[in-house]
Scaffold this active site. Structure first.
Site, PDB file in Angstrom:
ATOM      1  N   GLY A 138       0.830  -1.059  -0.173  1.00  0.00           N
ATOM      2  CA  GLY A 138       0.106  -0.043  -0.042  1.00  0.00           C
ATOM      3  C   GLY A 138       0.668   1.259   0.007  1.00  0.00           C
ATOM      4  O   GLY A 138       0.366   2.439  -0.654  1.00  0.00           O
ATOM      5  N   ASP A 139       2.109   1.294   0.520  1.00  0.00           N
ATOM      6  CA  ASP A 139       3.017   2.226   0.477  1.00  0.00           C
ATOM      7  C   ASP A 139       3.347   2.448  -0.504  1.00  0.00           C
ATOM      8  O   ASP A 139       3.586   3.517  -1.206  1.00  0.00           O
ATOM      9  CB  ASP A 139       3.808   1.861   1.787  1.00  0.00           C
ATOM     10  CG  ASP A 139       3.573   1.666   3.142  1.00  0.00           C
ATOM     11  OD1 ASP A 139       2.456   2.168   3.510  1.00  0.00           O
ATOM     12  OD2 ASP A 139       4.038   0.775   3.626  1.00  0.00           O
TER      13      ASP A 139
END
Length: 302
Positions: free
Chosen positions: A250-251
């Site tokens: 997600g980062d």
């Protein structure tokens, strides 16, 4: 300039076992220690995509020095702010059929630490970017992100927030340019299950009404969706591949999205790059390399 902020980074110690025997002797099959923390993961992927980035993070103790060395080895010499007491946390991830996580506490931060951080952020000007990502360490109130962002967004700094719950809700008052909840985080804020794409976009629009300009929804293996400030709705399925480790995916999506937006100024291209970067990291043992992201990019379609 893009500046990322990680208030509670970690060393992620990951071990793989044939099976976990509670109360008995367990020997690892593989093990690794890597720098962790959502803001640092964003900075690492931005760096690998060729975007200049300034990574700010708090550190403490001998584990903080180890974190600094590992970041330098990864090609990201972070700008660390040191806490005198405590130590940078160690997060233990045990993989034995299913994954078990034990996350450390980290150092306790107070008002003086936030004042030092605010002074480092004060150099940001209109047109710069700041990314606040991850959980808050002990001792800091839920409105910490909001208080850090208010003076920045007031002078035209574009903010990206990746947080959850009360921390994200408070940050909306600072009118961030982009937020990136995943499905469980969005459902928690909405107070209900969101089973259809229409329900997801409706919940995202509620967050816009509370202050977010654009909402990027991370949907795991389904891909991602984007609701823009103009009301445009985009959906991007994830490319085919085998998930190896989803930590940092997600980062990486946030970093890929920012890189795509800064390069092209087009929502569709930003979303494609975000999904390519997030998927490439999910298909890798750690944050993916630039060539792995571009290898997936052509297979990612809006």
């Amino acid at each position: 300039m893009i500046c990322t902020v990680t208030l509670n980074p970690s060393l992620d110690y990951t071990v793989e076992l044939e099976q976990l025997q509670p109360g008995g002797l367990n020997r690892t099959r593989t093990e690794s220690v890597r720098p962790g923390g959502k803001g640092l993961n964003v900075a690492l992927m931005l760096n690998r995509l060729g975007q200049p980035v300034r990574a700010l993070a708090f550190a403490a103790g001998y584990t903080g020095h180890m974190l600094a060395g590992q970041l330098a080895d990864a090609g990201l010499p972070a700008e660390l702010l040191w806490a005198r007491e405590g130590m940078t946390r160690i997060n233990v991830k045990v993989k034995a059929g299913e994954e078990t996580e034990i996350n450390g506490r980290g150092p306790v931060l107070g008002p003086s630490h936030l004042e030092e951080l605010a002074s480092r952020l004060a150099v940001l000007e209109e047109g710069d970017w700041v990314v606040l990502a991850g959980s808050l360490p002990a001792g800091l109130p839920d409105d910490t992100y909001a208080r850090l962002l208010m003076p920045l967004t007031a002078r035209g700094v574009r903010a990206v927030v990746d947080a959850e719950g009360a921390v994200l809700s408070a940050a909306l008052t600072a009118h961030p340019f982009l937020i990136k909840p995943n499905r469980p985080e969005l459902e928690a804020l909405a107070g209900r299950a969101l089973s259809t794409r229409e329900e997801l976009f409706d919940a995202a629009r509620t967050l816009q009404e509370k202050g977010a300009a654009n909402v990027l929804l991370s949907l795991g293996g389904e891909g991602a969706a984007l609701l823009t400030s103009s009301g445009e709705r985009l959906f991007c399925p994830a490319p085919q591949g085998k998930a190896v480790d989803t930590v940092g995916a997600g980062d990486s999506m946030v970093a890929g999205f920012l890189s795509g937006w800064l390069t092209t100024g087009r929502w569709a291209e930003a979303l494609r790059m975000g999904v390519a970067a997030g998927s490439a990291s999910a298909f890798s043992p750690w944050i993916a390399r630039r060539e792995q992201v571009w290898a997936l990019y052509d297979s990612v379609l809006i």
